[in-house]
Enzyme design. Structure first.
Site, mmCIF file in Angstrom:
data_model
loop_
_atom_site.group_PDB
_atom_site.id
_atom_site.type_symbol
_atom_site.label_atom_id
_atom_site.label_comp_id
_atom_site.label_asym_id
_atom_site.label_seq_id
_atom_site.Cartn_x
_atom_site.Cartn_y
_atom_site.Cartn_z
ATOM 1 N N HIS A 174 -25.567 1.748 -58.816
ATOM 2 C CA HIS A 174 -27.020 1.783 -58.636
ATOM 3 C C HIS A 174 -27.387 1.965 -57.171
ATOM 4 C CE1 HIS A 174 -31.022 -0.098 -58.065
ATOM 5 N NE2 HIS A 174 -31.298 0.552 -59.189
ATOM 6 N N LYS B 197 0.526 29.723 -43.615
ATOM 7 C CA LYS B 197 1.350 30.108 -42.477
ATOM 8 C C LYS B 197 2.141 31.372 -42.793
ATOM 9 C CE LYS B 197 2.420 26.355 -40.242
ATOM 10 N NZ LYS B 197 3.084 25.058 -40.276
ATOM 11 N N GLU C 289 -28.897 14.847 -73.043
ATOM 12 C CA GLU C 289 -28.068 13.894 -72.316
ATOM 13 C C GLU C 289 -27.153 13.116 -73.262
ATOM 14 O OE1 GLU C 289 -30.497 10.932 -70.314
ATOM 15 O OE2 GLU C 289 -32.094 11.161 -71.789
ATOM 16 N N GLY D 129 0.367 14.685 -43.213
ATOM 17 C CA GLY D 129 1.359 13.989 -44.023
ATOM 18 C C GLY D 129 2.481 14.901 -44.445
ATOM 19 N N MET E 50 5.525 17.465 -43.850
ATOM 20 C CA MET E 50 6.473 17.712 -42.784
ATOM 21 C C MET E 50 6.045 18.982 -42.086
ATOM 22 S SD MET E 50 10.521 18.317 -42.813
ATOM 23 C CE MET E 50 10.412 20.011 -42.279
ATOM 24 N N ARG F 1 -4.349 31.668 -37.974
ATOM 25 C CA ARG F 1 -5.095 31.356 -39.206
ATOM 26 C C ARG F 1 -6.581 31.377 -38.875
ATOM 27 N NH1 ARG F 1 -3.502 24.904 -39.175
ATOM 28 N NH2 ARG F 1 -4.483 24.547 -37.167
ATOM 29 N N SER G 220 -33.603 19.850 -70.227
ATOM 30 C CA SER G 220 -33.086 19.474 -68.922
ATOM 31 C C SER G 220 -31.815 18.677 -69.175
ATOM 32 C CB SER G 220 -34.121 18.642 -68.165
ATOM 33 O OG SER G 220 -33.594 18.270 -66.918
ATOM 34 N N ARG H 139 9.435 25.615 -41.287
ATOM 35 C CA ARG H 139 8.085 25.040 -41.218
ATOM 36 C C ARG H 139 7.459 25.012 -42.609
ATOM 37 N NH1 ARG H 139 5.068 27.990 -36.280
ATOM 38 N NH2 ARG H 139 4.126 25.926 -36.085
ATOM 39 N N TYR I 91 -32.802 26.316 -63.374
ATOM 40 C CA TYR I 91 -32.974 25.541 -62.137
ATOM 41 C C TYR I 91 -32.047 24.346 -62.118
ATOM 42 C CZ TYR I 91 -35.742 22.170 -64.851
ATOM 43 O OH TYR I 91 -36.141 21.243 -65.751
ATOM 44 N N GLY J 49 -29.194 16.134 -68.732
ATOM 45 C CA GLY J 49 -29.021 14.883 -67.999
ATOM 46 C C GLY J 49 -27.528 14.645 -67.890
ATOM 47 N N THR J 50 -26.926 15.250 -66.906
ATOM 48 C CA THR J 50 -25.457 15.251 -66.868
ATOM 49 C C THR J 50 -24.881 13.904 -66.465
ATOM 50 O OG1 THR J 50 -25.563 16.261 -64.676
ATOM 51 C CG2 THR J 50 -25.203 17.720 -66.559
ATOM 52 N N ASN J 51 -25.680 13.017 -65.897
ATOM 53 C CA ASN J 51 -25.159 11.662 -65.640
ATOM 54 C C ASN J 51 -24.836 10.985 -66.963
ATOM 55 O OD1 ASN J 51 -25.871 12.210 -63.051
ATOM 56 N ND2 ASN J 51 -27.480 10.686 -62.897
ATOM 57 N N ASP J 52 -25.848 10.896 -67.814
ATOM 58 C CA ASP J 52 -25.643 10.240 -69.106
ATOM 59 C C ASP J 52 -24.658 11.008 -69.965
ATOM 60 O OD1 ASP J 52 -27.471 8.368 -68.301
ATOM 61 O OD2 ASP J 52 -28.359 8.200 -70.292
ATOM 62 N N CYS K 152 -30.913 17.851 -64.330
ATOM 63 C CA CYS K 152 -31.523 16.878 -63.425
ATOM 64 C C CYS K 152 -30.622 15.677 -63.189
ATOM 65 C CB CYS K 152 -32.883 16.438 -63.949
ATOM 66 S SG CYS K 152 -32.797 15.561 -65.509
ATOM 67 N N ARG L 22 -39.101 10.017 -62.916
ATOM 68 C CA ARG L 22 -38.737 8.895 -63.781
ATOM 69 C C ARG L 22 -39.891 7.903 -63.816
ATOM 70 N NH1 ARG L 22 -35.340 9.323 -59.751
ATOM 71 N NH2 ARG L 22 -33.291 10.282 -60.011
ATOM 72 N N ARG M 218 -40.658 12.520 -67.111
ATOM 73 C CA ARG M 218 -39.867 11.941 -68.203
ATOM 74 C C ARG M 218 -40.509 10.654 -68.686
ATOM 75 N NH1 ARG M 218 -33.787 10.130 -67.118
ATOM 76 N NH2 ARG M 218 -34.798 8.384 -66.128
#
Lengths: 903, 903
Positions: B461, B28, B773, B106, B108, B341, B792, B97, B880, B794-797, B860, B586, B641
Site C-alpha cells: 500500500h 566483447k 480485472e 561478478g 570473471m 562497445r 479498462s 576474457r 490508452y 485492471g492489471t493489478n487485480d 489503468c 477511484r 470508477r
C-alpha cells in the site's frame, strides 16, 4: 415489428405438433398433439407457443401477429365444432391451460369453461338439457377466472360457497341446485367487482385473451422463479398456452373424470393406478371435495370406456416407452384424453422402471441410463427420517438452514469439538453445533453424527468437509443464534437448546427438529458398503435395479472415477463404492490433532536445526500414514498432494490470541509461549490467506518441507514394494502458477526419490504432476506440461480465482442476492461455470496434451461429484474425476450417462 | 551428444563475426570481430560462443565438440602468429576474457599472459630482450590465474608483493627487478599450492581450458545472479569467452595502455575523454597502482599513435552512430585495439547525445527514441541527495530498504498520520514512519515528505500510494524496528530515532540516513511543471534535450496516456505532465478523512431510511468532488470508477477493536458505540477481503449506493455543461465477472442518468464501461462487451487473481525467494506477465472488439507506467494507458519508443 415476430408461427393446431416440440409447445401442448396424431380421442384445440410468451416477457406486449393467428385458429375450431365461442344458443367453451417445457409450481394452471357468460349460460343449459350443469359450469368459470386471471383472493369464493351450502344445509356442492348456483354466480361476480373494481368480462374472446395473458404473466410469479432457480431451469424459456375445446365430466352419472398412471409412480411396479370421480370436472379431483374411487372401479361403472382407456394406456406406454400419466374425462359415455406426459416418479421407481423397460425390450441399456439421474441415486443413498414422525407434529421444527450434506442425523447438542469427541467416545451420538467450522473442528466433525452451523453456505468449510465425510450437515441456519461460550442455541420464538438436548437435523431438506426423529438407513448404501447383496431385496427390487443400472454405467463410461480421501478408512470405503484410485489425498489433514504441535514447532523454528528436527519428527508419521493408504488402495493409483494450506491455519486465530494476550497482560500474567506464538502469528498473518504463502510456495520457501513429504511417500512405496504389494503413488504439487516452480520442486523430489531408490534398491516409478488451480497454470498449461506427468484440475480454487471470490466469504454475503437477481443460475462452486472456468479447463486440456500427448488429466474439485459438471468433464476429454467417497456412485452413474448420451 | 551439440559451431574467429552477433559472441567478441572487419588493428583471436556456455551450464560439461574446435582455431592462430601457445623459445601468449551479451559485475573478467610457464618465461625474455618484462608478465599470470581461476584470496598475492616491495624499499612495482619478480613468481606459486593443494598448471593448453571454464562458472556467481535479477537479464543467456593473442603495454616507455570515450559519458559533451598509462598492462589502470594521465597527453608522448587513435575513434563513432568506449594498448609504438562497445552513459548524457546525433544527421528521431529509456527519464525526474554529503560520512546511514518510490526526502520522524498532519500544518517537514500503511494513513502520507515502512514490498500500500503521489518512499526496511506505540524506530546497532529526530530517505536507492542530507530538485520536473522553460538551461542543455525527445515521442506514439488521479490537484498536475485524460478516478479516496464517518453510518444503517440518509449526505460531497475534477480536466475524458473496496476497509481493524473492547470490558467500561461497531466489523469480516464483497457486488447488494454515485457524476456533468464547459465523464463499473452484473448496474445507471437529463434538460452522453480485472471478465469479454462501451484492464487485480497471490501479502513472504530462485525475472506486479495475464488481455481485446468494433480499450493498473508493459499494451492494440501522474512522461516516452521501434 421485429424480423423474428414476422417470420414466426405463434399458434399450432393439435394436428400440427408432436411430442418433440416441447421447447415450443410446452409439455402439455406437445403431448396433446402427439396423442391427436396417434388417433386418440383428444378434444380439438390449439397451442400458443413459448416463443409468443418470450416476446411478451421481453417486450411487455403480445407479438402483433398473435391476435390474428389466434383468430384464424379459433375460427377453424369453431367451424369444426359447429359452434362459436360463447355463441348464445350453443356456446363453444374452451379451457386455457399453461404448459411450459418443465412443469413448475406457481404457474397458472387452468381456466375451464371459457366462453360462458350471462348471455350464453342458458344456451348451454338448453343444449345439455341440464340447467344445473350450466350454472355450475358458469360458477366454476367465474371462480377460476376471478382467482387466477383477476387475482381475487380465492378464499372469498370458497367462503361464499360454504355460506350457500350452509344456508341450504348441503354437505357437498351436489346439494346445490340450479337456482342456488345461479345466485352464487351473481355473488361471485359481485366479489370480482368489489375486489378488482372491474366487471367479470362477458365478452368470450376477451375472457380468452385475458386468460392467455394471465398464463404468460404467471411465468414470473415469485414461486415459479424460486422453483426455476432451485431446479436450474433457465428463466427465459417462457410457457406455452393450450386452448382446448371443453368436454364435460359433470353432465351426470354417465360422465366423470380421472387420472391414471401406466405403472406405480411411487414404486415403479407394473399395473394400472389411478383415481376416478363420477359426475365431476377435473379440478374436483384435485380439490378433494368428494372422494374418488380407485380406477379399477371404472370397469364396473363404464366397461366400454374402461377397456378403451386400458388399451390407450398400453398404446401410450409402448409409444413413449416410459411410464405415462394421464388425465381423462368421460362425457356421457364418451372417453376423452385431456393430457398425458412421461410421469414423474420417485427415485426408487426411476431405477426399477428403467430396468423393467430393458427387460421388456422397450429400451436398451444406454436409454435406461438416461432414465435415471445422479441426483436420484444420491437421494437413495441417504438415511431418512421416518416421514410419519417428522411431519406429524410429534417433534418440533425449530429452524431451517441450507441442506449442505444430505442425510438424517440425531444426537445430543454439543458446541465444541472436544466435547463432541469426549461424549462420542462414551457412546453418545452428538450433533456438533458451531457458528462456522474450521480445520480445528475436524475431530469433532468426525465424532459427530451431523454438523449444524449458523453461518456459511453450501461450500463453507463445514459443508465441504461434511460432504467429504458423507456426514449430514445443515449450515447457514441464520435464524439460530449459536452461543458457544454459554453452550447453547437459541431458535426463533425463544426456544433454547442447551448442551445435551436431543436434536435431529435433515441434511436433505435443511430442517432442524428439537427431539429425536427415527431414522431409516439406506438399503442402497448397505449394498454399496457390501453389507447387502444385490439380490437380497427380491421383494423390493430396488437394490437389484441400482446394481444393474450401475453395471450399465460402468460398462459404457470412459471417465474413470477416483476418490478424494485422506486416510485408509475413507480410502477403503471409496474402494467399496467403486473408486478406481485416489485422485486427491490432502496431506494437511495428516497434520491435525496431536501433530498440530509439531507443525507449530516447524513454524516457530528459528534455526535450521530446529526446523530439521521438526520435519524429522513428522517424517515417520507421514510415512506410516502413506503405508496405510497404499495398503487400502493396493494396485490402484493414489495421488498425494503435498502440503497446501497456509501455515497459520495451524496456529491460533490472530484476533482471539491478541485478545487473550492483551487481557493477560492487563492482569500482568502474560504467558511466554502465548507471546512467542502471537509474534509468529503476526509474522505469518496475511490479509488474504487464500492468495498467500501456500501450496508450492510453502515448498519453495520452507527448506526441507516438501523433501520430507516426498521422502515419506517414497519410503512408504518402497516399504510396500518390499512386502510384494503394488503401491501406485503419484505426487501432486499444489498451486503451481509457472513451470519454474514445478521444475525446482521436481528436481528436489527426483533427488529424494533417487536417494530412496538407492537406499532400498527399489525402482519406485513415482509420477509427478500438478494441480491446475490457478488461472495462470491453465493459461500456461503447455509450458507446465513439460514438467508434469499429470494435471489435476482444482476447480474449487480455480473458481475462486477466475471469479475473484472466496468460498469462505462470499456465499453468505452476496450469493443469495446474485441468485435472486438471476446473475447465477446455480452457484459456480456447485456446478462448473462453463463459460469462464470451463473454458480455461478446456484450453488447458488442449495445450497440455499438445505438449505431452500422454498427459493424464483429472479433476479433484467438488465439481467431480456434480452431475452436470461430470458431463462437462467427459465432454472436454478428461481421464478421470475425483470426488468425495459418498459421491462416487453418482459420479460413476453420471459418467456412464454422459458416455451413453445420444448426440 | 545431443543434436544441438552436433550441429552447432562453438568457436568463431574474429574475422567470422560482427557486431550484431552479441547473443552468440557476447558484446566483447562481437565488437572485436566488427573492428577486425573494419580493418582496425585488433590482435588476432577467436571467441567461444555463449551457446557453448549454455551447454556447459545445463549439462555441467563443455560440449564434446568444443575441444577440437578450439584446437583448430588455436592452431590457425599459432600458424598466423608463427609461434605456438607456450612454445618454450617463443611462446604465443593469449588473454582469456569473458564477454556476455550484457556486461555485468561478478563475472570473471580477464586472465592475461596465458601460455607462460616455468619453461617458456625465458623464451619470452629472450624474444622481448627484456627479462624483467618476462618475469613481470609471468608474475601477473600466476596472480590473476590464482585469484580468478583457482579461487585463491587475492589479498595473499598483494601482501606478498607488498612484502617484496618493502624488502626492496620500492615505491611501486617498477622498483622490482627481474630477480625480485622471479622470486615473487616462486612465492605466488607456493601460495597457490598451499591454498588449493594444487600446483599452478604449467601446461599452456590446460591454463587456457581452465580459464575458459572459469569464465563459464563465473556466470553464476552470486553477484552476477543478483545483478541479472536487478537488471532483468535472463539467467540462461550464458557468456562467451574471447581468446586473444597478447600485446604488451609493459615493454617499456614506448608502450602503454589506455581507455577512451568518443564523448563525455557523464554529460554527453562532444570531445575526447580517456586516460593513458605508460609502460603498463590494462589491469594496472584499473588497479590504480600508478597514476594515469589524461588521454590528451598521449599526443606529446606518441603523436603517431595518438593521431591514429583519434582517427579510429572518429571511425567508430560514425560506424556505431553512438558514443563508444575503447580499450587500447600501444606495444613499442604500435597501436592495438583491445575492445570497443557502445558506451554506458548517465541518463542526462543519454538525452543529450540522442539529440546531438540527430543534429549531426547520424540518426533520425525514431532512432533517437531507441537511445533513451523511460527508466532514464524517471531517474532525471527525482530530486536527489547531494552525493558529496550522502557519501561523505557526514551523515550516518542507518538502514537500507526497498527503493519503492524514488526521490530524496528529509524531515522529522513521525509515527502516525495525525502527528504528520499536525506538524506539517505548523510548517514542519515530516517523514511518516509505519510498520506498514493502510488507507487510514492517507492524510499522513499526503502531509509527509516521504514514507518509510519496515514491512511490505514494491507494491505494498505504502509503495503504490506513494508512487501515485510521486512521493518518496522506502519500504520493507526489515532491519528497522518500528514501535508506533513508543513512537520510535530502532536501527541495527541500537541506534534509536525518536519522534522529531531528523532523518533522510532516498527512494531511488533505498538508503536511510540519520540527520539531514541536502536535496537538489530535478530540473526536468521543473520543466514539466511549467516552472522552467525548455530553453532555460542553455548551458546544460538537458531540459532542452528532454523537451525535444518528448516531442519525438508525442509525434509518433499511437497510445494515448491518461492519469490515475482522484482529485483536482492530481488531475491538474497530470495535465501539466501531458495526460490526455483521467483513466482512473477511484471514488473510494473521496470517502476518507472526515467522510469516513458517513460511510460508517452507511454500513451501520439498519433500515432503508437510515441507509438513504447516509447516502443522501454523501451525494452533494461526491458531486462537488466531480465538479472540481471535471473542471481540472475540461475537454478531456475522465473515467470515474464506482466504489470498489470492501466496506470494512472503512471500519477499524477487527483485532485492534476486539482487543480494545475486551480490555474495556475487563475494566467494565465498554463503550456502546465500540460494541456496535465491533458487531458490524464481525458481520463484515472476511477471510479474504480481496475476494469478497467489493466492486460491483457492493453495488448490487447495497441498494442505492451506485445510484448515488451515478447521480453525483451526472449532476456534476450537467452543472459543468450549464456553465458552457466541456465535461467528458465515463462511468466505470469495477470487478465485473459476468455480463449480467453489468447489465443490472447499467440499467439502474441509465435510469438515474435519464432522470438527471430530464431534470436538467441536458443531454449528458455518459459512456458506461467496466474494468476487466477478473479472469472471468477477460474470458467472457465478448459477452461483456455487449453491455460495455469501454474496457479498462485492471492489471493489478488481474495479476492477483491470475497468479492467485495478493499484493499486500506475498511480496514480503515469498517474492524474494522467487526472485532468488529465478522463478520471476521481475515481479509480475511491476512488469506485466505476458504469458499469463498478458495472454488474457490479448484475447479479451480480440473478443471485445469482435463484439463491439468501436470498444474503447485502456489499462489503468500500475503497469500503465512501466516501460516494458507499455510496449506490450502498444503491441496488443490498446487505445490508452493510464498511470500515476508522475509516470506520465515515462509512459509518453515509452509509448513513442514502442511506436518507433523497428520491426
Amino acid at each position: 415489428m421485429s424480423a423474428r415476430q414476422k417470420q414466426q408461427k405463434f399458434v399450432y393446431d393439435f394436428t400440427e405438433g408432436n411430442k418433440d416440440l416441447k421447447d415450443l409447445l410446452g409439455g402439455k401442448g406437445a403431448n396433446l398433439a402427439e396423442m391427436t396424431n396417434l388417433g386418440l380421442p383428444v378434444p380439438p384445440g390449439f397451442t400458443i407457443t413459448t416463443e409468443a410468451c418470450r416476446v411478451y416477457l421481453e417486450s411487455g406486449a403480445e407479438p402483433a401477429a398473435l391476435r390474428d393467428e389466434v383468430s384464424a385458429h379459433l375460427e377453424a375450431l369453431e367451424k369444426r365444432m359447429g359452434k362459436r365461442l360463447g355463441q348464445a344458443d350453443d356456446p363453444l367453451l374452451v379451457s386455457v391451460r399453461s404448459g411450459a417445457k418443465f412443469s413448475m409450481p406457481g404457474m397458472m394452471d387452468t381456466v375451464l369453461n371459457i366462453g360462458l357468460s350471462d348471455a350464453s349460460v342458458a344456451g348451454l343449459a338448453a343444449q345439455a338439457d341440464n340447467e344445473r350443469f350450466a350454472w355450475d359450469s358458469y360458477r366454476r368459470l367465474v371462480q377460476m377466472f376471478g382467482k387466477t386471471v383477476m387475482d381475487v383472493d380465492g378464499d372469498l369464493f370458497e367462503e361464499a360457497m360454504e355460506a350457500a351450502k350452509r344456508a341450504k344445509g348441503a354437505d357437498s356442492d351436489l346439494g346445490l341446485d340450479a337456482g342456488d348456483l345461479k345466485q352464487l354466480v351473481a355473488d361471485f361476480q359481485q366479489i370480482v367487482l368489489k375486489e378488482t373494481g372491474r366487471e367479470f368480462p362477458q365478452e368470450p374472446r376477451e375472457q380468452m385473451d385475458l386468460a392467455v395473458r394471465a398464463v404468460f404473466d404467471s411465468w414470473n410469479t415469485e414461486r415459479a422463479k424460486l422453483y426455476r432457480r432451485q431446479e436450474r431451469i433457465p428463466g427465459d424459456l417462457g410457457t406455452a398456452v393450450t386452448v382446448c375445446s371443453m368436454v364435460f365430466g359433470n353432465l351426470g352419472p354417465d360422465s366423470g373424470t380421472g387420472v391414471a398412471f401406466t405403472r406405480d409412480p411411487a414404486s415403479g411396479a407394473q399395473g394400472t393406478y389411478g383415481d376416478y370421480l363420477q359426475n365431476a370436472q377435473g379440478e374436483d379431483v384435485v380439490a378433494g371435495i368428494r372422494n374418488t374411487v380407485p380406477l379399477a372401479e371404472l370397469e364396473g361403472i363404464d366397461k366400454t370406456s374402461y377397456d378403451q382407456l386400458m388399451s390407450i394406456m398400453q398404446t401410450l406406454e409402448t409409444h413413449y416407452r416410459d411410464l405415462c400419466d394421464i388425465e381423462f374425462t368421460i362425457e356421457r359415455g364418451h372417453l376423452w384424453m385431456l393430457q398425458t406426459r412421461v410421469g414423474k416418479r420417485t427415485a426408487a421407481a426411476a431405477f426399477r422402471i428403467a430396468t423393467q423397460l430393458v427387460d421388456q425390450g422397450l429400451i436398451d441399456e444406454a436409454e435406461a441410463l438416461q432414465r435415471v439421474t445422479g441426483a436420484q441415486l444420491s437421494q437413495l443413498m441417504f438415511p431418512r427420517f421416518e416421514d410419519t414422525v417428522a411431519d406429524s407434529g410429534q417433534v418440533k421444527r425449530i429452524g431451517w438452514g441450507i441442506a449442505a450434506s444430505p442425510g438424517a442425523a440425531v444426537g445430543k447438542a454439543v458446541f465444541d469439538s472436544y466435547t463432541a469427541v469426549k461424549w462420542s467416545r462414551s457412546g453418545e451420538q452428538v450433533i456438533l453445533i458451531r457458528r462456522e467450522t474450521n480445520p480445528d473442528d475436524l475431530n469433532g466433525m468426525i465424532a459427530a453424527e451431523g454438523i449444524l452451523t449458523s453461518r456459511g453456505g453450501k461450500t463453507s468449510h463445514a459443508a465441504v468437509v461434511a460432504r467429504g465425510m458423507g456426514k449430514t450437515c445443515v449450515c447457514g441456519a441464520e435464524e439460530l443464534e449459536v452461543d458457544t461460550k454459554r453452550r447453547r442455541l437459541t431458535a426463533p420464538g425463544g426456544v433454547v437448546i442447551e448442551e445435551g438436548d436431543l436434536i435431529s437435523i435433515d441434511g436433505s431438506t435443511g430442517k432442524i427438529y428439537l427431539g429425536e426423529v427415527p431414522v431409516v438407513p439406506s438399503p442402497v448404501v448397505e449394498y454399496f458398503e457390501g453389507r447387502m447383496h444385490a439380490g437380497a431385496d427380491e421383494a423390493d427390487g430396488l437394490v437389484q435395479a441400482v446394481h444393474r443400472v450401475m453395471a450399465y454405467a460402468d460398462r459404457v463410461r470412459r471417465l474413470q472415477v477416483r476418490a478424494n480421501a485422506d486416510n485408509a478408512e475413507d480410502a477403503a470405503r471409496a474402494r467399496r463404492f467403486g473408486a478406481q484410485g485416489i485422485g486427491l489425498c490432502r496431506t494437511e489433514h495428516m497434520f491435525l490433532g496431536e501433530r498440530r504441535e509439531m507443525v507449530e514447532r516447524l513454524v516457530l523454528a528459528d534455526t535450521d536445526t530446529e526446523r530439521e528436527e521438526a520435519l524429522g519428527a513428522l517424517l515417520p508419521l507421514q510415512k506410516a500414514d502413506f503405508i496405510e493408504l497404499f495398503e487400502a488402495m493396493d494396485g490402484l493409483p493414489v495421488t498425494v498432494r503435498l502440503l497446501d494450506p497456509p501455515l497459520h491455519e495451524f496456529l491460533p486465530d490472530i484476533t482471539e490470541l491478541s485478545v487473550r494476550v492483551a487481557l493477560a497482560e492487563s492482569r500482568k500474567d502474560a504467558n511466554e509461549n502465548d507471546l512467542r506464538l502471537l509474534q509468529a502469528v503476526h509474522k505469518l498473518h496475511e490479509q488474504n490467506p487464500m492468495l498467500g504463502l501456500r501450496g508450492v510456495r510453502l515448498g519453495l520457501v520452507i527448506p526441507g518441507l516438501f523433501a520430507m513429504q516426498v521422502r515419506a511417500i517414497a519410503e512408504a512405496v518402497a516399504h510396500r514394494k518390499a512386502a510384494k504389494c503394488d503401491p501406485r503413488a503419484e505426487i501432486m504439487i499444489p498451486l503451481v502458477g509457472t513451470v519454474q516452480e514445478l521444475e525446482i520442486v521436481r528436481e528436489e523430489a527426483d533427488r529424494v526419490i533417487a536417494d530412496v531408490e538407492a537406499a532400498t534398491g527399489t525402482r519406485l516409478k513415482l509420477a509427478i504432476g500438478t494441480m491446475i488451480e490457478l488461472p495462470r497454470a491453465a493459461l500456461t498449461a503447455g509450458q507446465i506440461a513439460e514438467a508434469a506427468e499429470f494435471f489435476s484440475f482444482g476447480t474449487n480454487d480455480l473458481t475462486q480465482t477466475v471469479w475473484g471470490f472466496s468460498r469462505d466469504d462470499v456465499e453468505a454475503s452476496f450469493f443469495t442476492a446474485y441468485l435472486e437477481k438471476g446473475i447465477f443460475g446455480v452457484s459456480p462452486f456447485e456446478t462448473i461455470d462453463k463459460d469462464g472456468v470451463g473454458s480455461l479447463v478446456r484450453s488447458a486440456v488442449e495445450a497440455g496434451r499438445a505438449t505431452r500427448p500422454d498427459l493424464k488429466l483429472g479433476i479433484c474439485g467438488e465439481h467431480g461429484g456434480d452431475p452436470e459438471s461430470v458431463h462437462f468433464f467427459h465432454e472436454v476429454g478428461l481421464d478421470y474425476v475425483s470426488c468425495s467417497p459418498f459421491r462416487i456412485p453418482v459420479a460413476r452413474l453420471e459418467a456412464g450417462r454422459a458416455a451413453a448420451k445420444p448426440h
